[in-house]
Design a protein around this motif. Sequence first.
Motif, PDB file in Angstrom:
ATOM      1  N   PHE A 194       5.419 -67.651  88.220  1.00  0.00           N
ATOM      2  CA  PHE A 194       4.428 -67.524  87.143  1.00  0.00           C
ATOM      3  C   PHE A 194       4.359 -66.084  86.644  1.00  0.00           C
ATOM      4  N   VAL A 195       4.412 -65.144  87.582  1.00  0.00           N
ATOM      5  CA  VAL A 195       4.398 -63.730  87.186  1.00  0.00           C
ATOM      6  C   VAL A 195       5.629 -63.435  86.323  1.00  0.00           C
ATOM      7  N   ALA A 196       6.788 -63.918  86.775  1.00  0.00           N
ATOM      8  CA  ALA A 196       8.033 -63.669  86.034  1.00  0.00           C
ATOM      9  C   ALA A 196       7.925 -64.217  84.611  1.00  0.00           C
ATOM     10  N   GLN A 197       7.357 -65.408  84.516  1.00  0.00           N
ATOM     11  CA  GLN A 197       7.199 -66.033  83.192  1.00  0.00           C
ATOM     12  C   GLN A 197       6.300 -65.175  82.288  1.00  0.00           C
ATOM     13  N   GLU A 198       5.214 -64.663  82.851  1.00  0.00           N
ATOM     14  CA  GLU A 198       4.302 -63.823  82.054  1.00  0.00           C
ATOM     15  C   GLU A 198       4.971 -62.507  81.655  1.00  0.00           C
ATOM     16  N   VAL A 199       5.807 -61.966  82.548  1.00  0.00           N
ATOM     17  CA  VAL A 199       6.500 -60.708  82.239  1.00  0.00           C
ATOM     18  C   VAL A 199       7.550 -60.955  81.163  1.00  0.00           C
ATOM     19  N   GLU A 200       8.254 -62.050  81.285  1.00  0.00           N
ATOM     20  CA  GLU A 200       9.305 -62.377  80.320  1.00  0.00           C
ATOM     21  C   GLU A 200       8.784 -62.463  78.895  1.00  0.00           C
ATOM     22  N   ARG A 201       7.525 -62.926  78.777  1.00  0.00           N
ATOM     23  CA  ARG A 201       6.926 -63.035  77.432  1.00  0.00           C
ATOM     24  C   ARG A 201       6.845 -61.691  76.727  1.00  0.00           C
ATOM     25  N   LEU A 229      13.391 -62.758  87.738  1.00  0.00           N
ATOM     26  CA  LEU A 229      13.723 -61.969  86.536  1.00  0.00           C
ATOM     27  C   LEU A 229      15.164 -61.490  86.580  1.00  0.00           C
ATOM     28  N   SER A 230      15.627 -61.082  87.778  1.00  0.00           N
ATOM     29  CA  SER A 230      17.010 -60.576  87.855  1.00  0.00           C
ATOM     30  C   SER A 230      18.005 -61.705  87.572  1.00  0.00           C
ATOM     31  N   GLN A 231      17.656 -62.912  88.017  1.00  0.00           N
ATOM     32  CA  GLN A 231      18.559 -64.046  87.747  1.00  0.00           C
ATOM     33  C   GLN A 231      18.605 -64.390  86.263  1.00  0.00           C
ATOM     34  N   LYS A 232      17.599 -63.937  85.525  1.00  0.00           N
ATOM     35  CA  LYS A 232      17.606 -64.164  84.070  1.00  0.00           C
ATOM     36  C   LYS A 232      18.313 -63.038  83.345  1.00  0.00           C
ATOM     37  N   GLY A 233      18.918 -62.143  84.081  1.00  0.00           N
ATOM     38  CA  GLY A 233      19.708 -61.089  83.448  1.00  0.00           C
ATOM     39  C   GLY A 233      18.893 -59.849  83.087  1.00  0.00           C
ATOM     40  N   ILE A 234      17.644 -59.805  83.536  1.00  0.00           N
ATOM     41  CA  ILE A 234      16.824 -58.619  83.243  1.00  0.00           C
ATOM     42  C   ILE A 234      17.076 -57.588  84.352  1.00  0.00           C
ATOM     43  N   SER A 235      17.191 -56.328  83.965  1.00  0.00           N
ATOM     44  CA  SER A 235      17.441 -55.290  84.970  1.00  0.00           C
ATOM     45  C   SER A 235      16.142 -55.010  85.732  1.00  0.00           C
ATOM     46  N   VAL A 236      16.194 -55.108  87.073  1.00  0.00           N
ATOM     47  CA  VAL A 236      14.976 -54.990  87.890  1.00  0.00           C
ATOM     48  C   VAL A 236      15.125 -53.916  88.968  1.00  0.00           C
ATOM     49  N   ASP A 237      14.165 -52.985  89.005  1.00  0.00           N
ATOM     50  CA  ASP A 237      14.046 -52.040  90.118  1.00  0.00           C
ATOM     51  C   ASP A 237      12.877 -52.483  90.972  1.00  0.00           C
ATOM     52  N   VAL A 238      13.066 -52.488  92.301  1.00  0.00           N
ATOM     53  CA  VAL A 238      11.947 -52.830  93.187  1.00  0.00           C
ATOM     54  C   VAL A 238      11.633 -51.630  94.079  1.00  0.00           C
ATOM     55  N   VAL A 239      10.355 -51.263  94.096  1.00  0.00           N
ATOM     56  CA  VAL A 239       9.906 -50.185  94.974  1.00  0.00           C
ATOM     57  C   VAL A 239       9.145 -50.807  96.140  1.00  0.00           C
ATOM     58  N   THR A 240       9.500 -50.409  97.353  1.00  0.00           N
ATOM     59  CA  THR A 240       8.833 -50.943  98.546  1.00  0.00           C
ATOM     60  C   THR A 240       8.512 -49.782  99.504  1.00  0.00           C
ATOM     61  N   PRO A 241       7.393 -49.900 100.247  1.00  0.00           N
ATOM     62  CA  PRO A 241       7.057 -48.788 101.159  1.00  0.00           C
ATOM     63  C   PRO A 241       7.983 -48.740 102.376  1.00  0.00           C
ATOM     64  N   VAL A 242       8.561 -49.897 102.767  1.00  0.00           N
ATOM     65  CA  VAL A 242       9.457 -49.970 103.939  1.00  0.00           C
ATOM     66  C   VAL A 242      10.640 -50.889 103.609  1.00  0.00           C
ATOM     67  N   GLU A 243      11.656 -50.837 104.448  1.00  0.00           N
ATOM     68  CA  GLU A 243      12.806 -51.742 104.270  1.00  0.00           C
ATOM     69  C   GLU A 243      12.319 -53.193 104.337  1.00  0.00           C
TER      70      GLU A 243
END
Length: 537
Positions: free
Chosen positions: A34-41, A67-81
Amino acid sequence: MKPVLSTDEVVRLEDIIEKEGTSKAELMELAGEFVAQEVERLKPRHVLILTGFGNNGGDGWVAADVLSQKGISVDVVTPVEPDEIPAVLARHVARRTAARDVSLYVGPSRDELSALLEKADVVVDAILGTGFHGSLRSPFSIWIRTVNDASPVVVSVDVPSGLDARTGHVEDDCIRADRTVTMLAPKIGLYSGDGPEYVGELVCGELYEKMDEVIGDVEHAAEIVEPADIVDYLQHLPANVDKYSRGSVLVVAGSTQYPGAAIMAAKSAARAGAGYVCVAAPEPCANIIRLALPSIPVVGIPYDSRGSFGAAARSAVCDLAKKYSCVLCGPGMTVSAGGMDVALGLLELDVPLILDADALNCLAKASIGGIDQTPEMYRREAPLIMTPHYRELSRLVGGDEVSDLVSAIDAAQKIVWAAGSDNLVVVAKGPTTAVVGVEKVLLPMSGPASLATAGSGDVLAGILAGSMALWADQVDIWELLVSYAVAIHSYTGFAAAEEYGEKSVIATDLIDLIGPAMHLAGDEALRSLGLLDGEGA
Ligand SMILES: NC(=O)C1=CN([C@@H]2O[C@H](COP(=O)(O)OP(=O)(O)OC[C@H]3O[C@@H](n4cnc5c(N)ncnc54)[C@H](O)[C@@H]3O)[C@@H](O)[C@H]2O)[C@H](O)CC1
Ligand SMILES: [K+]
């Protein structure tokens, strides 16, 4: 009406949904989609997703995957591995997403984060959700400040990170979202305290397709009143009405010091639809009111040395009051011994009553330790509506702190639960106004900040009185009629802000906009029912 839940009830709802066969892991997949869908809009080319240690982060990881599977370039930031994420479900989706075509940044420095923010079209905030309480710990405190400094387009997942979803309190910093995509049902903290300042546009992903079957199994902290819910009160007048069948209002108000409050309340009651309005005011200010309101009769009432209601006022007011469909008592009457007597006398009468402003302060003064300690004082058959703002509400319950929607609902519930009557409603007025009854807490549409101006409450009290007089015979749920009046007041605020400018609205502007506000509300109700297209009739 749309339910709003406490965070405890959201957990209970998730458990119920799980028992019905949809696991929490599946809910996380649905939330992320659902989040991905809202972002895609928003049609981004490049999305930055910030994740935390918990399941809120999990939703973000799923969205990154989609989102990445839809071809959008995605960076993910995480506090740990990903392997070190403590929450099991989130760890699982993080590992999966890390293996896809996304760029990972583990514990970036502030400068690295700033650089990532610069190239993102949209930022997804999946740092902290309903599990967050207390003050922000590092690194999130730094991340949140860095994001807000860069002010990108932000979609927050479930709750803007930094907001306590239980109370709406922000202790340090909080993500300033453009849009908050909340899951299953909105959390009460999104409407309370600091919430409205950070949430942006609120979208709810119900996620579970059989929500209607389970939402009744949890308690609702409140319910949002939508335009279609008040449509019954927006109908045209029947052709065969006369001024008496439209209902009558007695406005018991005013003093030498504050005649204007009585004028505004009475005129608003008439504009809101009552067929006949009369004012009962201390004699020394009666003429000023008469001059201001040629269409409204004014009865002079015995007064004291300060020009407020005096010792003989109670019997004069109560004798009059019996003849009306509804009585509004309080605006501008000051706190005096005579005023206290008047308010207590009206409480003993069998007539629908609204207590506002100083009538409430009189009541607070007449009780020891809060009116909820002496419910017999206001237990009665006929409807009683009290309209305190947060400060008056605090006085009514003996000084408990009332500083936000959540504490206001608590205080109002103390009052209504002590009396236990269906006919008692407390309107806790604030930036988000709650209409609190024994069974229901309703949140009518909020108005603009322009409504925070002296005398605005007198106008609301008048709208409420006029609406009660007009509709008293047809009311099933008092909370809903009261919500209608609050919504009309909100619409007058929007109309006045448009006409005079946000900062320049004064309370008298609102009164002549009550009629146009009813039209706006009517159009909105018809539009939401699919009965009206475009901009209006
Ligand atoms: N309810 C739903 O519909 C669904 C919700 N989902 C998402 O799950 C989160 C709630 O997840 P939870 O793991 O309980 O909590 P959070 O992710 O919000 O955070 C817990 C995490 O946060 C850290 N933390 C707590 N306090 C602080 C602090 N003061 N400073 C820094 N860090 C703090 C702590 O380490 C915890 O581990 C909900 O919001 C939804 O987004 C599901 O995806 C499914 C459906
Ligand atoms: K969040």
